[in-house]
Design a protein around this motif. Structure first.
Motif, mmCIF file in Angstrom:
data_model
loop_
_atom_site.group_PDB
_atom_site.id
_atom_site.type_symbol
_atom_site.label_atom_id
_atom_site.label_comp_id
_atom_site.label_asym_id
_atom_site.label_seq_id
_atom_site.Cartn_x
_atom_site.Cartn_y
_atom_site.Cartn_z
ATOM 1 N N GLN A 73 -38.813 -10.345 -0.992
ATOM 2 C CA GLN A 73 -39.895 -9.923 0.134
ATOM 3 C C GLN A 73 -38.871 -8.954 0.775
ATOM 4 N N PRO A 74 -39.203 -7.754 0.584
ATOM 5 C CA PRO A 74 -37.984 -6.830 1.940
ATOM 6 C C PRO A 74 -37.506 -7.373 2.667
ATOM 7 N N GLY A 75 -36.739 -7.874 3.184
ATOM 8 C CA GLY A 75 -36.355 -9.104 4.563
ATOM 9 C C GLY A 75 -34.655 -9.791 3.728
ATOM 10 N N THR A 76 -35.616 -9.907 1.844
ATOM 11 C CA THR A 76 -34.688 -10.501 1.248
ATOM 12 C C THR A 76 -33.307 -10.811 1.375
ATOM 13 N N ARG A 77 -32.067 -11.815 1.793
ATOM 14 C CA ARG A 77 -30.650 -11.006 1.816
ATOM 15 C C ARG A 77 -29.907 -12.235 0.310
ATOM 16 N N ILE A 78 -29.197 -11.719 0.178
ATOM 17 C CA ILE A 78 -28.708 -12.064 -0.722
ATOM 18 C C ILE A 78 -26.931 -12.285 -0.663
ATOM 19 N N MET A 79 -26.352 -13.288 -0.123
ATOM 20 C CA MET A 79 -25.006 -13.453 0.656
ATOM 21 C C MET A 79 -24.253 -13.996 -0.549
ATOM 22 N N GLY A 80 -23.209 -13.408 -1.197
ATOM 23 C CA GLY A 80 -21.796 -14.190 -2.481
ATOM 24 C C GLY A 80 -20.601 -14.866 -1.633
ATOM 25 N N CYS A 81 -20.330 -15.733 -1.904
ATOM 26 C CA CYS A 81 -18.890 -16.275 -1.340
ATOM 27 C C CYS A 81 -18.563 -16.393 -2.886
ATOM 28 N N ALA A 82 -16.765 -16.107 -2.578
ATOM 29 C CA ALA A 82 -16.131 -16.168 -3.965
ATOM 30 C C ALA A 82 -14.257 -16.433 -3.929
ATOM 31 N N ARG A 83 -13.390 -16.467 -3.751
ATOM 32 C CA ARG A 83 -12.681 -16.335 -3.922
ATOM 33 C C ARG A 83 -11.291 -15.528 -4.491
ATOM 34 N N HIS A 84 -12.131 -14.705 -5.257
ATOM 35 C CA HIS A 84 -11.496 -13.222 -5.044
ATOM 36 C C HIS A 84 -12.019 -12.518 -4.324
ATOM 37 N N GLU A 85 -11.112 -11.492 -3.961
ATOM 38 C CA GLU A 85 -11.767 -10.742 -2.684
ATOM 39 C C GLU A 85 -12.180 -9.029 -3.080
ATOM 40 N N TYR A 86 -13.014 -9.048 -2.325
ATOM 41 C CA TYR A 86 -13.822 -7.653 -3.150
ATOM 42 C C TYR A 86 -14.660 -7.005 -1.706
ATOM 43 N N ASP A 87 -14.671 -5.611 -1.967
ATOM 44 C CA ASP A 87 -15.642 -4.830 -0.671
ATOM 45 C C ASP A 87 -17.343 -4.766 -1.804
ATOM 46 N N ASP A 88 -18.439 -3.894 -0.956
ATOM 47 C CA ASP A 88 -19.708 -3.916 -1.789
ATOM 48 C C ASP A 88 -19.539 -3.120 -2.061
ATOM 49 N N GLU A 89 -19.014 -1.714 -2.242
ATOM 50 C CA GLU A 89 -18.957 -1.327 -3.233
ATOM 51 C C GLU A 89 -18.004 -2.125 -4.762
ATOM 52 N N SER A 90 -16.642 -2.323 -4.789
ATOM 53 C CA SER A 90 -16.235 -2.916 -5.808
ATOM 54 C C SER A 90 -17.347 -3.805 -6.391
ATOM 55 N N PHE A 91 -17.851 -5.141 -6.310
ATOM 56 C CA PHE A 91 -18.799 -5.954 -6.509
ATOM 57 C C PHE A 91 -20.037 -5.352 -7.270
ATOM 58 N N ARG A 92 -20.274 -4.533 -6.438
ATOM 59 C CA ARG A 92 -22.052 -3.726 -6.990
ATOM 60 C C ARG A 92 -22.099 -2.733 -8.042
ATOM 61 N N ALA A 93 -20.074 -2.166 -8.523
ATOM 62 C CA ALA A 93 -19.734 -2.387 -9.690
ATOM 63 C C ALA A 93 -19.678 -2.850 -10.588
ATOM 64 N N ARG A 94 -19.223 -4.142 -10.154
ATOM 65 C CA ARG A 94 -18.820 -4.359 -10.890
ATOM 66 C C ARG A 94 -19.853 -5.867 -11.755
ATOM 67 N N LEU A 95 -20.641 -5.915 -10.207
ATOM 68 C CA LEU A 95 -22.488 -6.578 -11.202
ATOM 69 C C LEU A 95 -23.253 -5.453 -12.066
ATOM 70 N N ALA A 96 -23.167 -3.829 -12.187
ATOM 71 C CA ALA A 96 -23.391 -3.510 -12.573
ATOM 72 C C ALA A 96 -23.274 -2.946 -13.574
ATOM 73 N N SER A 97 -21.899 -3.978 -13.768
ATOM 74 C CA SER A 97 -21.562 -3.216 -15.291
ATOM 75 C C SER A 97 -21.716 -4.733 -16.044
#
Length: 77
Positions: free
Chosen positions: A52-76
């Motif tokens: 659904q459009p209201g669905t949210r995905i939240m990730g927790c990790a030991r490594h620190e990423y900002d939104d843009e770098s994390f999305r780039a990591r997933l896209a690759s």
């Protein structure tokens, strides 16, 4: 016995319908399992219109990423 009397349990149990909006919390979001399995599975659900459009995905990790770098990591991946 005819072939029509056999119950196809996969069809009976695997009804694809959108779930209610929710929040997925993924612990270890920067890890190998999340990158190779969890995020691709969630993306596949999204592409089939099952999130659904209201669905949210939240990730927790030991490594620190900002939104843009994390999305780039997933896209690759």
């Amino acid at each position: 016995m005819s072939g029509k009397s056999r119950v196809d349990w996969q069809e009976l149990l695997c009804v694809e319908q959108p779930a209610q909006p929710c929040v997925f919390v993924i612990f270890g979001a920067s890890g190998d399992l999340a990158r190779k399995k969890l995020f691709p599975a969630l993306f596949a659900l999204h592409r089939r219109g099952l999130l659904q459009p209201g669905t949210r995905i939240m990730g927790c990790a030991r490594h620190e990423y900002d939104d843009e770098s994390f999305r780039a990591r997933l896209a690759s991946a």
